[in-house]
Write an enzyme that holds these catalytic residues in place. Sequence first.
Site, PDB file in Angstrom:
ATOM      1  N   TYR A  82       0.797  -1.231   0.000  1.00 63.48           N
ATOM      2  CA  TYR A  82       0.000   0.000   0.000  1.00 63.48           C
ATOM      3  C   TYR A  82       0.834   1.287   0.000  1.00 63.48           C
ATOM      4  O   TYR A  82       0.277   2.375  -0.020  1.00 63.48           O
ATOM      5  CB  TYR A  82      -0.954   0.005   1.197  1.00 63.48           C
ATOM      6  CG  TYR A  82      -1.931  -1.147   1.169  1.00 63.48           C
ATOM      7  CD1 TYR A  82      -2.902  -1.222   0.172  1.00 63.48           C
ATOM      8  CD2 TYR A  82      -1.874  -2.173   2.108  1.00 63.48           C
ATOM      9  CE1 TYR A  82      -3.792  -2.278   0.110  1.00 63.48           C
ATOM     10  CE2 TYR A  82      -2.771  -3.238   2.070  1.00 63.48           C
ATOM     11  CZ  TYR A  82      -3.719  -3.283   1.068  1.00 63.48           C
ATOM     12  OH  TYR A  82      -4.593  -4.328   1.013  1.00 63.48           O
ATOM     13  N   ASN A 103     -13.018   4.153  -1.175  1.00 69.15           N
ATOM     14  CA  ASN A 103     -12.208   2.937  -1.112  1.00 69.15           C
ATOM     15  C   ASN A 103     -12.840   2.094  -0.009  1.00 69.15           C
ATOM     16  O   ASN A 103     -12.627   2.372   1.175  1.00 69.15           O
ATOM     17  CB  ASN A 103     -10.746   3.253  -0.792  1.00 69.15           C
ATOM     18  CG  ASN A 103      -9.907   1.977  -0.803  1.00 69.15           C
ATOM     19  OD1 ASN A 103     -10.433   0.864  -0.729  1.00 69.15           O
ATOM     20  ND2 ASN A 103      -8.601   2.138  -0.894  1.00 69.15           N
ATOM     21  N   HIS A 150     -15.397  -6.632  -1.343  1.00 71.95           N
ATOM     22  CA  HIS A 150     -15.555  -8.009  -1.808  1.00 71.95           C
ATOM     23  C   HIS A 150     -16.646  -8.765  -1.065  1.00 71.95           C
ATOM     24  O   HIS A 150     -16.883  -9.936  -1.349  1.00 71.95           O
ATOM     25  CB  HIS A 150     -14.216  -8.748  -1.636  1.00 71.95           C
ATOM     26  CG  HIS A 150     -13.026  -7.926  -2.013  1.00 71.95           C
ATOM     27  ND1 HIS A 150     -12.812  -7.488  -3.300  1.00 71.95           N
ATOM     28  CD2 HIS A 150     -12.002  -7.396  -1.262  1.00 71.95           C
ATOM     29  CE1 HIS A 150     -11.691  -6.759  -3.334  1.00 71.95           C
ATOM     30  NE2 HIS A 150     -11.195  -6.681  -2.111  1.00 71.95           N
ATOM     31  N   ASP A 183     -25.949  -1.418  -1.593  1.00 67.73           N
ATOM     32  CA  ASP A 183     -27.324  -0.917  -1.504  1.00 67.73           C
ATOM     33  C   ASP A 183     -27.355   0.532  -1.019  1.00 67.73           C
ATOM     34  O   ASP A 183     -28.197   1.325  -1.469  1.00 67.73           O
ATOM     35  CB  ASP A 183     -28.155  -1.799  -0.571  1.00 67.73           C
ATOM     36  CG  ASP A 183     -28.484  -3.156  -1.181  1.00 67.73           C
ATOM     37  OD1 ASP A 183     -28.318  -3.327  -2.400  1.00 67.73           O
ATOM     38  OD2 ASP A 183     -28.910  -4.048  -0.417  1.00 67.73           O
ATOM     39  N   HIS A 235      -9.101   1.706  -5.596  1.00 70.48           N
ATOM     40  CA  HIS A 235      -8.266   0.742  -4.867  1.00 70.48           C
ATOM     41  C   HIS A 235      -6.813   1.111  -5.085  1.00 70.48           C
ATOM     42  O   HIS A 235      -6.379   1.310  -6.232  1.00 70.48           O
ATOM     43  CB  HIS A 235      -8.529  -0.687  -5.339  1.00 70.48           C
ATOM     44  CG  HIS A 235      -9.946  -1.092  -5.117  1.00 70.48           C
ATOM     45  ND1 HIS A 235     -10.429  -1.383  -3.871  1.00 70.48           N
ATOM     46  CD2 HIS A 235     -10.981  -1.183  -5.977  1.00 70.48           C
ATOM     47  CE1 HIS A 235     -11.721  -1.651  -3.972  1.00 70.48           C
ATOM     48  NE2 HIS A 235     -12.082  -1.534  -5.233  1.00 70.48           N
ATOM     49  N   ILE A 236      -6.083   1.185  -4.004  1.00 66.98           N
ATOM     50  CA  ILE A 236      -4.666   1.552  -4.071  1.00 66.98           C
ATOM     51  C   ILE A 236      -3.868   0.458  -4.780  1.00 66.98           C
ATOM     52  O   ILE A 236      -3.046   0.729  -5.650  1.00 66.98           O
ATOM     53  CB  ILE A 236      -4.125   1.770  -2.633  1.00 66.98           C
ATOM     54  CG1 ILE A 236      -4.873   2.930  -1.959  1.00 66.98           C
ATOM     55  CG2 ILE A 236      -2.618   2.002  -2.650  1.00 66.98           C
ATOM     56  CD1 ILE A 236      -4.644   3.019  -0.454  1.00 66.98           C
ATOM     57  N   ARG A 274     -10.080 -11.077  -4.282  1.00 60.43           N
ATOM     58  CA  ARG A 274     -10.089  -9.607  -4.431  1.00 60.43           C
ATOM     59  C   ARG A 274     -10.529  -9.166  -5.821  1.00 60.43           C
ATOM     60  O   ARG A 274     -10.701  -7.977  -6.083  1.00 60.43           O
ATOM     61  CB  ARG A 274      -8.699  -9.027  -4.128  1.00 60.43           C
ATOM     62  CG  ARG A 274      -8.283  -9.200  -2.693  1.00 60.43           C
ATOM     63  CD  ARG A 274      -7.017  -8.428  -2.371  1.00 60.43           C
ATOM     64  NE  ARG A 274      -6.377  -8.987  -1.195  1.00 60.43           N
ATOM     65  CZ  ARG A 274      -6.688  -8.652   0.060  1.00 60.43           C
ATOM     66  NH1 ARG A 274      -7.599  -7.744   0.311  1.00 60.43           N
ATOM     67  NH2 ARG A 274      -6.068  -9.226   1.077  1.00 60.43           N
TER      68      ARG A 274
HETATM   69  O1  CA2 Z   1      -6.120  -1.773  -2.656  1.00 56.37           O
HETATM   70  C1  CA2 Z   1      -6.987  -1.275  -1.945  1.00 56.37           C
HETATM   71  O2  CA2 Z   1      -7.134  -0.054  -1.815  1.00 56.37           O
HETATM   72  C2  CA2 Z   1      -7.919  -2.177  -1.146  1.00 56.37           C
HETATM   73  O3  CA2 Z   1      -9.240  -1.618  -1.210  1.00 56.37           O
HETATM   74  C3  CA2 Z   1      -7.402  -2.189   0.264  1.00 56.37           C
HETATM   75  C4  CA2 Z   1      -8.141  -3.162   1.183  1.00 56.37           C
HETATM   76  C5  CA2 Z   1      -8.227  -4.541   0.557  1.00 56.37           C
HETATM   77  O4  CA2 Z   1      -9.032  -5.398   1.354  1.00 56.37           O
HETATM   78  C6  CA2 Z   1      -8.819  -4.490  -0.844  1.00 56.37           C
HETATM   79  O5  CA2 Z   1      -8.806  -5.794  -1.381  1.00 56.37           O
HETATM   80  C7  CA2 Z   1      -7.985  -3.577  -1.719  1.00 56.37           C
HETATM   81  C8  CA2 Z   1      -7.424  -3.297   2.514  1.00 56.37           C
HETATM   82  C9  CA2 Z   1      -7.287  -2.028   3.261  1.00 56.37           C
HETATM   83  C10 CA2 Z   1      -6.331  -2.270   4.379  1.00 56.37           C
HETATM   84  O6  CA2 Z   1      -5.312  -1.334   4.270  1.00 56.37           O
HETATM   85  C11 CA2 Z   1      -4.171  -1.559   4.962  1.00 56.37           C
HETATM   86  C12 CA2 Z   1      -3.224  -0.594   4.845  1.00 56.37           C
HETATM   87  C13 CA2 Z   1      -2.024  -0.767   5.497  1.00 56.37           C
HETATM   88  C14 CA2 Z   1      -1.805  -1.898   6.268  1.00 56.37           C
HETATM   89  C15 CA2 Z   1      -2.766  -2.866   6.362  1.00 56.37           C
HETATM   90  C16 CA2 Z   1      -3.969  -2.693   5.713  1.00 56.37           C
END
Ligand code: CA2
Length: 156
Positions: free
Chosen positions: A32, A83, A89, A96, A109-110, A120
Amino acid sequence: MARPLNVAATPRLLLVNGPNLNLLGIRDPAVYGTATLADVEKIAVDAAAEAGFEVRSIQSNHEGVLIDAIHAAREDCAGIVINPGGLTHTSVALRDALTGVALPFAEIHISDVNAREEFRRFSYLHDVAAVRVIGEGVAGYASAVHALTSLLDRPS
Ligand code: CA2
């Protein structure tokens, strides 16, 4: 003195960050990056300002809190950048809420969710989002804001 009648309020976007995004910059930099949630919010605020919009931000780890914020956006927001984190998922309820308020929204999504675990790849929002930005890192928030605001009526 009475307020002039033709002063329009600055249009607003709601920026929603879902569960665990408060950990940005603290854990998992390989996936991330190193930007924090505050950095992400600034990226969105700056991109929105360029287009003449302001931003209200919310991050929560609780689905119902996110849904309440989306409902409230109906009152005073022109669109939503979201986000949804892992709720992407799993959550029919979030879908809704977004379709219920009928505001155009950008899903961001990052990470590249299509290049990670199979689970995912599916998003409950994919067919109802006006804009989807995937895998551009945190710069994707600016892309999402630009794409969404270009669809909305520009402030005069
Ligand atoms: O890629 C993304 O932005 C996601 O939405 C991030 C979600 C993940 O479940 C999606 O599949 C993709 C997770 C967010 C958690 O973010 C963290 C950031 C730093 C450390 C741990 C988790």
